[in-house]
Design an enzyme around this catalytic site. Structure first.
Site, PDB file in Angstrom:
ATOM      1  N   ASP A  32      45.516  84.092  34.923  1.00 29.55           N
ATOM      2  CA  ASP A  32      45.810  82.642  34.830  1.00 29.55           C
ATOM      3  C   ASP A  32      47.006  82.598  33.648  1.00 29.55           C
ATOM      4  O   ASP A  32      47.979  81.636  33.878  1.00 29.55           O
ATOM      5  CB  ASP A  32      44.712  81.933  33.982  1.00 29.55           C
ATOM      6  CG  ASP A  32      43.609  81.905  35.000  1.00 29.55           C
ATOM      7  OD1 ASP A  32      43.653  82.373  36.218  1.00 29.55           O
ATOM      8  OD2 ASP A  32      42.515  81.205  34.644  1.00 29.55           O
ATOM      9  N   ALA A  33      47.140  83.406  32.578  1.00 26.09           N
ATOM     10  CA  ALA A  33      48.287  83.440  31.767  1.00 26.09           C
ATOM     11  C   ALA A  33      49.378  83.763  32.411  1.00 26.09           C
ATOM     12  O   ALA A  33      50.465  83.103  32.067  1.00 26.09           O
ATOM     13  CB  ALA A  33      47.879  84.228  30.486  1.00 26.09           C
ATOM     14  N   ASP A  36      50.320  80.663  34.522  1.00 30.49           N
ATOM     15  CA  ASP A  36      51.058  79.659  33.487  1.00 30.49           C
ATOM     16  C   ASP A  36      52.535  79.876  33.102  1.00 30.49           C
ATOM     17  O   ASP A  36      53.317  78.952  33.114  1.00 30.49           O
ATOM     18  CB  ASP A  36      50.215  79.517  32.409  1.00 30.49           C
ATOM     19  CG  ASP A  36      48.880  78.843  32.986  1.00 30.49           C
ATOM     20  OD1 ASP A  36      48.609  78.249  33.833  1.00 30.49           O
ATOM     21  OD2 ASP A  36      47.792  78.887  32.102  1.00 30.49           O
ATOM     22  N   GLU A 116      31.701  74.211  63.685  1.00 28.17           N
ATOM     23  CA  GLU A 116      32.312  74.042  62.426  1.00 28.17           C
ATOM     24  C   GLU A 116      31.385  73.067  61.665  1.00 28.17           C
ATOM     25  O   GLU A 116      30.670  71.987  61.990  1.00 28.17           O
ATOM     26  CB  GLU A 116      33.639  73.391  62.371  1.00 28.17           C
ATOM     27  CG  GLU A 116      34.526  74.175  63.431  1.00 28.17           C
ATOM     28  CD  GLU A 116      35.853  73.194  63.620  1.00 28.17           C
ATOM     29  OE1 GLU A 116      35.963  72.105  63.226  1.00 28.17           O
ATOM     30  OE2 GLU A 116      36.355  73.430  64.761  1.00 28.17           O
ATOM     31  N   ASP A 120      31.545  66.485  54.307  1.00 29.33           N
ATOM     32  CA  ASP A 120      31.236  64.944  53.943  1.00 29.33           C
ATOM     33  C   ASP A 120      32.464  64.638  52.951  1.00 29.33           C
ATOM     34  O   ASP A 120      32.251  64.643  51.952  1.00 29.33           O
ATOM     35  CB  ASP A 120      29.937  64.627  53.313  1.00 29.33           C
ATOM     36  CG  ASP A 120      29.574  63.269  53.666  1.00 29.33           C
ATOM     37  OD1 ASP A 120      30.363  62.584  54.091  1.00 29.33           O
ATOM     38  OD2 ASP A 120      28.580  62.954  53.191  1.00 29.33           O
ATOM     39  N   LYS A 320      24.230  65.367  63.503  1.00 26.96           N
ATOM     40  CA  LYS A 320      24.284  64.878  62.261  1.00 26.96           C
ATOM     41  C   LYS A 320      23.007  65.720  61.572  1.00 26.96           C
ATOM     42  O   LYS A 320      21.798  65.847  62.158  1.00 26.96           O
ATOM     43  CB  LYS A 320      23.926  63.614  62.161  1.00 26.96           C
ATOM     44  CG  LYS A 320      25.232  62.696  62.827  1.00 26.96           C
ATOM     45  CD  LYS A 320      26.334  62.945  61.676  1.00 26.96           C
ATOM     46  CE  LYS A 320      26.221  61.711  60.714  1.00 26.96           C
ATOM     47  NZ  LYS A 320      27.379  61.177  60.145  1.00 26.96           N
ATOM     48  N   CYS A 417      -3.318  57.393  26.995  1.00 25.53           N
ATOM     49  CA  CYS A 417      -4.368  57.259  25.869  1.00 25.53           C
ATOM     50  C   CYS A 417      -3.812  56.177  25.099  1.00 25.53           C
ATOM     51  O   CYS A 417      -4.632  55.874  24.461  1.00 25.53           O
ATOM     52  CB  CYS A 417      -4.160  58.646  25.224  1.00 25.53           C
ATOM     53  SG  CYS A 417      -2.758  58.903  24.355  1.00 25.53           S
ATOM     54  N   CYS A 432       3.940  62.172  23.899  1.00 25.00           N
ATOM     55  CA  CYS A 432       2.904  61.744  23.299  1.00 25.00           C
ATOM     56  C   CYS A 432       2.250  62.899  22.466  1.00 25.00           C
ATOM     57  O   CYS A 432       1.970  63.845  23.265  1.00 25.00           O
ATOM     58  CB  CYS A 432       1.562  61.314  24.741  1.00 25.00           C
ATOM     59  SG  CYS A 432       0.026  61.169  23.847  1.00 25.00           S
TER      60      CYS A 432
HETATM   61  N1  5U1 Z   1      34.943  70.374  61.039  1.00 23.65           N
HETATM   62  C1  5U1 Z   1      35.156  69.094  61.717  1.00 23.65           C
HETATM   63  N2  5U1 Z   1      34.961  68.090  61.297  1.00 23.65           N
HETATM   64  N3  5U1 Z   1      35.500  66.977  61.830  1.00 23.65           N
HETATM   65  C2  5U1 Z   1      35.693  65.865  62.061  1.00 23.65           C
HETATM   66  N4  5U1 Z   1      36.129  69.097  62.790  1.00 23.65           N
HETATM   67  C3  5U1 Z   1      36.191  67.794  63.072  1.00 23.65           C
HETATM   68  N5  5U1 Z   1      36.793  67.123  64.013  1.00 23.65           N
HETATM   69  C4  5U1 Z   1      37.011  66.000  63.904  1.00 23.65           C
HETATM   70  C5  5U1 Z   1      36.350  65.238  62.908  1.00 23.65           C
HETATM   71  C6  5U1 Z   1      36.509  63.806  62.982  1.00 23.65           C
HETATM   72  O1  5U1 Z   1      37.423  65.229  65.223  1.00 23.65           O
HETATM   73  C7  5U1 Z   1      37.975  66.102  66.084  1.00 23.65           C
HETATM   74  C8  5U1 Z   1      37.813  65.192  67.448  1.00 23.65           C
HETATM   75  C9  5U1 Z   1      39.425  66.481  65.733  1.00 23.65           C
END
Ligand code: 5U1
Length: 674
Positions: A32-33, A36, A116, A120, A320, A417, A432
């Site tokens: 890291d140093a 930097d 894949e 989120d 999902k 109690c 308690c």
């Molecule tokens: N891993 C992945 N997530 N994701 C979200 N692939 C992927 N492809 C997406 C989306 C909305 O749309 C494809 C149709 C390109």
């Protein structure tokens, strides 16, 4: 002599490359140093020659002057969304639908799938011209998004110039890279904790936090948020021929983009489904939130043939994962009294289904946390459930708060109690301290007889409650003085049940001393600590006389544990309790160990997590210790191995983040034989 231009270009290339090694490959080449120092040198040269600053300079990652508003941008190719599947049947129906549209004579191995994880986060389109990042845009409504280039530049794993690797293919003339910006869970938790400590706003989940961070008009704020990126698609490319999703991912990786390492390419649909199920099981041990898996038809030619319906391609689908969050109402805030007398607040909820499980209660951790989050009766709240973790209340939705709501107050008296409650020292917990509180006694009995402690078979919580309510058990040692005739008078106690229970109680007197010490339920003394303590103080009389300094001298025993043990043994009521156990004939000293084992694990530190195939944790611990190894309760840099069973807890995540290797039960035995 090199010109300033050349020096600057070389420094930027070097820094970009080392940043890629660090943030994308997690495999730094320099300290890291040293890193930097390179950045410092670049900054200095840029200060001296501001006219030579370029937008791909790593010094630009710190953010720029705030904007008034985000500019709207039209995506050259719309950013589609994905159709959803919620179970295997939905997936099979999807396959059947697309098979009807594909040529009949398609050879079986030409229909390949890429699976894949679906991160989120926030979808992002990154445009590069001649290798330079020129635009970062949010998905928006799919046709039009927002220009967040200044913010995107602050994300360390997004290359400012491609290729980042000298062995990569040359940068194409133009490319639009699509992917997800996300917030790693550990960073999210750390940030929220800091916010709570400062009494400031917390975020409900890493996704909202990532979105909030990217939508800052002041990119200097975004720069302080540890965002990350995974690339998963190419919107368009000029100057490279790519024929499939797998080729696209390989190409993106070769250019220096972070691509999720857990991706499957297969011609077997069953293998694709199997992979998704494995993902679902591992979901809680991943360093990021994944809300599903995306299955894509690999071949671009077939993708074109299948086309798009509405705003979702036919050739891809999102499977999902079951939900982990839901919104519901707090009906009441109550307190639960544990075996140490600690009162933990919890919310009684309007029942809500989270990922197939009906949740009625959720923990509120402690009264400080409750006050900081300001959760009130009548509030509509976000509830979170992850794996085996007890559901928790994340935060209230303030817009839906009833006008007459009042802040929740810690109870002045114990909810069971009725005796006054108290805080001990500067601990956030509320207690308690009435030793005769029946709630505590029931919990103590429950813990004493449990599998990890004295393991008294057939002694369930209901029996504990009944025996305490009838007055047959006034302290935990009374378990050994239960009378057959008394038990026979209880509801549901037939002769056989009573005899089985009494023989299980009798057998438990032979349990090893460290189990007994665990069973006492002394604060901070679980089975690992009990094992450590007993190996230094192998008899109750020695242990009860041990000083705080002597206890702290044991490796793995810190001041909190030592203080708790000394306090427990100095209490007159507890000393009489021990006398009662002695009178009952319970084993109060360690037995001699068996034949000496070769000390093949000497110098190694292990942590055990999850359920092992044949050993209990105690057995695994005994095995390690007999071979000279050490077992500790939590993962740290000093841990050499994590012994891993089924359903591991957060220790696995920690070990993974520290790169600590894991061992199964058999591998542990092999290691000891080596
Ligand atoms: N891993 C992945 N997530 N994701 C979200 N692939 C992927 N492809 C997406 C989306 C909305 O749309 C494809 C149709 C390109």
């Amino acid at each position: 002599m090199t010109t300033i231009d050349q020096q600057l270009a070389e420094l930027r290339d070097q820094i970009n490359y080392h940043s890629y090694r660090y943030h994308t490959l997690d495999d730094p080449l320099i300290s890291d140093a040293e890193y930097d120092r390179l950045v410092q040198r670049l900054r200095q040269l840029e200060q001296e020659h501001p006219e030579l600053i370029t937008p791909d300079s790593p010094t630009r990652r710190v953010g720029a002057e705030p904007l008034d508003a985000f500019e709207k941008v039209t995506h050259p190719i719309p950013m589609t969304s994905l159709g959803n599947a919620f179970d295997d049947d939905d997936m099979r129906a999807w396959l059947a639908r697309i098979e009807r549209l594909l040529p009949d004579n398609l050879p079986e191995n030409e229909l390949a799938f890429v699976v894949e994880p679906k991160i989120d986060g926030l979808a992002m389109a990154l445009t590069y011209e001649n290798g330079l990042l020129v635009r970062g845009a949010t998905r928006g409504n799919g046709v039009e998004g927002e220009n967040v280039t200044a913010n995107v530049r602050t994300v360390n794993s997004i290359p400012l110039r491609i290729p980042t690797r000298s062995d990569g293919p040359p940068a194409p003339a133009r490319i639009e890279v699509r992917g997800e910006v996300y917030m790693p869970i550990a960073d999210f938790n750390r940030f929220n904790q800091q916010q709570l400590d400062k009494g400031e706003k917390i975020y409900a989940n890493p996704r909202n936090f990532a979105a909030g961070s990217l939508r800052q008009l002041d990119s200097r704020i975004t720069a302080q948020r540890p965002l990350a990126f995974f690339a998963y698609a190419i919107g368009y490319v000029e100057g490279a021929e790519i024929g499939s999703q797998q080729q696209a991912l390989d190409y993106l990786k070769a250019l220096g983009f972070p691509v999720n390492p857990d991706i499957l390419h297969t011609t077997s649909f069953a293998a694709a489904i199997d992979f998704i199920h494995k993902w679902m099981e591992r979901r809680d041990s991943l360093p990021y939130d994944a809300d599903g898996a995306v299955v894509k038809i690999d071949s671009f030619a077939l993708q074109r043939e299948l086309g798009v319906v509405g705003n979702a391609p036919r050739w891809a689908i999102a499977y999902k994962f079951p939900a982990r969050e839901a919104t519901t109402k707090v009906l009441a805030i109550k307190g639960n009294v544990g075996r140490t007398g600690q009162i933990t607040p919890y919310a009684e909820l309007e029942p809500v289904n989270i990922g197939g499980v009906i949740v009625r209660n959720a923990t509120l951790h402690n009264y400080d946390d409750l006050a900081k989050k300001d959760i009130r009766e009548g509030d509509t709240v976000i509830i979170k459930r992850a794996g085996d973790v007890i559901p928790q209340v994340v935060k209230p939705i303030l817009d839906l708060r009833p006008a007459d709501s009042q802040p929740a107050q810690p109870p002045a008296v114990c909810p069971v109690c009725g005796q006054p409650t108290t805080r001990l020292g500067d601990d956030v917990a509320l207690f308690c301290i009435n030793a005769a509180c029946p709630a505590q006694l029931v919990r103590q009995v429950e813990y004493f007889v449990s599998r990890g402690a004295m393991d008294i078979e057939g002694f369930g919580i209901k029996i504990g409650e009944q025996l305490v309510a009838e007055g047959f058990i006034k302290d935990i040692a009374d378990i050994y003085f239960l009378q057959r005739d008394d038990l026979l008078k209880l509801e549901g106690f037939a002769e056989k049940k009573v005899d089985n229970l009494l023989s299980a109680i009798e057998a438990s007197k032979q349990q090893p001393f460290d189990r007994f010490l665990t069973a006492l339920g002394i604060r901070y003394v679980g089975n690992v600590v009990a094992g450590l303590v007993v190996s230094h103080f192998p008899a109750i009389d020695q242990l009860s006389r041990a000083t705080q300094e002597e206890l702290q001298a044991i490796e793995g025993v810190g001041p909190r544990i030592a203080e708790s043990l000394v306090a427990w043994f100095s209490g007159p009521a507890n000393r009489s309790l021990i006398d009662k156990f002695r009178q009952a004939g319970v084993t109060l000293q360690a037995r001699r160990t068996g034949p000496e084992q070769p000390q093949t694990l000497a110098g190694l530190t292990f942590v055990i997590t999850g359920t092992l195939p044949t050993w209990s944790r105690d057995q695994a611990q005994a095995f390690i210790e007999q071979h000279g190894g050490k077992v500790t309760g939590s993962v740290s840099k000093k841990t050499n191995y994590l012994v891993l069973g089924e359903n591991p807890g957060s220790k696995l995540t920690k070990a993974q983040s520290l790169g600590i290797p894991t061992l199964g039960e058999q591998e542990l035995q092999n290691l000891a034989q080596a």
